[in-house]
Design an enzyme around this catalytic site. Structure first.
Site, PDB file in Angstrom:
ATOM      1  N   SER A   1       0.808  -1.216   0.000  1.00 59.46           N
ATOM      2  CA  SER A   1       0.000   0.000   0.000  1.00 59.46           C
ATOM      3  C   SER A   1       0.841   1.266   0.000  1.00 59.46           C
ATOM      4  CB  SER A   1      -0.925   0.000   1.224  1.00 59.46           C
ATOM      5  OG  SER A   1      -1.850  -1.063   1.165  1.00 59.46           O
TER       6      SER A   1
ATOM      7  N   GLU B   1      -4.762  -3.424  -6.362  1.00 57.89           N
ATOM      8  CA  GLU B   1      -5.096  -2.077  -6.868  1.00 57.89           C
ATOM      9  C   GLU B   1      -5.675  -1.194  -5.766  1.00 57.89           C
ATOM     10  OE1 GLU B   1      -3.685  -2.288  -9.397  1.00 57.89           O
ATOM     11  OE2 GLU B   1      -4.231  -4.031 -10.575  1.00 57.89           O
TER      12      GLU B   1
END
Length: 403
Positions: free
Chosen positions: A153, A382
């Site tokens: 992340s 994503e």
């Protein structure tokens, strides 16, 4: 309408039970043709085989030429053999592919929305000419290597480096969860490099045959089993100076590609949810208990209604994003809203659909539990739920809460 008339109308059922709000009427003829063409491809070439692909953990390489022939690889791009489709047409295609399986949609997303988009948005004319026509034709497979073992992340913390030595870049590092890497011909590698204006994240086009590039499939997996995700080692990988993507240095480069992929995911998740609802409706109509089809029981109907509402909301949200994108008004926080909301909804729909299928629902004869497993990966890649929540939180409050 009288009570008898209402009962008769309800018993006849809607023309399309998974199009609760008649969104089909808001699609253009071209959009419907694209949807129907991809749906036909999935019905013929994916559905009959996907349970076995998932069980065996196999990505069907022989499907790639069919996807290319259908114009699905880089279909949102223009030129270089790409279809130049609208955002809504692209989204509808992703919904149909993921109704088949998330792994198949993932292949198209990695190839088109990530690898090809990186070259199209950030590459030189020579790089585009070299790579994009073959990728659109399915003759060249690409991968997009951003995530690392210690940088998921937080891509700014990546440790992969590229150092200019003479007229070559030397790349050192490791990447993880890289889709298609072991079957790819070219990798878009993101690394920190001193490009003469300081150390910044830059993209590099690396043929996977280059010495020092090693891709190892991650196994065993409980999700996306009809797809390929890999660990990648970069041990003194040498590429020419012109392998660097010349435009848009910094994290804006990969983030622009991620936005394309996230947009497709919002549609794809809606497709997976719709498929689960269809499976549950079909089973409920045919499964008889206590002398009646279980579709006639109130608790089953409540579940079906809840699922239908979630599917309708996901479809509405995806279509809204598509219309915004086609008119140049789509903003990053909107994409985050679509990805976050639709994947959440799809997972809940898949889990609820499984309960209607009863014990049969844990077999690969039925799609909902496979979709539920796949969507756990879709939820993570994503941008996790947490990342998209903080993106939206920043938009709402103006306060950065990532650190």
């Amino acid at each position: 309408m009288t009570g008898d008339d209402a009962a008769s109308w309800a018993a006849s059922g809607p023309a399309s039970p998974t199009d609760l709000l008649a969104l089909d009427a808001d699609l253009t003829a071209a959009e419907r043709r694209t949807r129907d063409r991809v749906r036909g491809l999935v019905d013929e070439h994916v559905r009959p085989h996907v349970a076995r692909w998932f069980a065996d953990g196999v990505f069907p390489r022989d499907l790639v030429p069919r996807l290319a022939e259908a114009g699905l690889l880089g279909m949102h791009l223009r030129g270089y053999g790409c279809a130049g489709a609208s955002a809504v047409e692209y989204g509808l295609a992703m919904a149909e592919l993921e109704a088949g399986d998330s792994g198949i949609r993932t292949f198209v997303s990695v190839q088109g929305s990530l690898a090809m988009t990186a070259i199209a948005k950030h590459g030189s004319d020579a790089q585009k000419e070299r790579w994009l026509p073959g990728m659109a034709a399915g003759e060249v497979i690409g991968c997009f290597a951003l995530t690392e073992p210690t940088a998921g992340s937080d891509p700014a913390s990546m440790r992969t480096t590229a150092t200019l030595v003479g007229d070559e870049w030397v790349i050192e590092g490791a990447k993880r969860w890289i889709g298609l890497a072991s079957i790819a011909d070219v990798a878009v590698i993101w690394a920190k490099a001193d490009d003469g204006e300081g150390v910044r994240v830059r993209g590099f086009l690396v043929p996977t045959s280059t010495p020092g590039f090693t891709a190892t499939p991650i196994e065993p997996k409980l999700s996306l089993r009809a797809s390929v995700q890999c660990d990648v080692e970069l041990d003194g990988v040498r590429v020419p100076a012109d392998a660097i993507l010349p435009h848009h240095p910094g994290l804006a480069g990969p983030f622009a590609c991620l936005a394309e992929a996230r947009y497709g995911i919002a549609w794809g998740a809606a497709g997976a949810a719709r498929d689960c609802l269809e499976a549950a409706l079909g089973h409920a109509a045919g499964r008889v208990q206590f002398g009646r089809p279980i579709a006639a029981f109130q608790l089953t109907q409540a579940k079906l209604v809840d699922m239908a509402l979630e599917v309708a909301r996901a479809q509405l949200l995806a279509l809204r994003l598509g219309r915004l994108k086609d008119t140049g008004r789509l903003e990053p926080h909107m994409v985050s809203a679509g990805k976050l909301a639709n994947v959440r909804s799809a997972i809940e729909v898949a889990r609820t659909a499984r309960t209607i299928l009863g014990g049969d629902g844990v077999t690969l004869e039925h799609s909902p539990m496979r979709h539920a497993a796949n969507l756990e990966s879709v939820r993570t890649y994503e941008g996790t739920d947490e990342v998209h929540t903080l993106i939206l939180g920043r938009y709402l409050t103006g306060h950065q809460a990532f650190r």
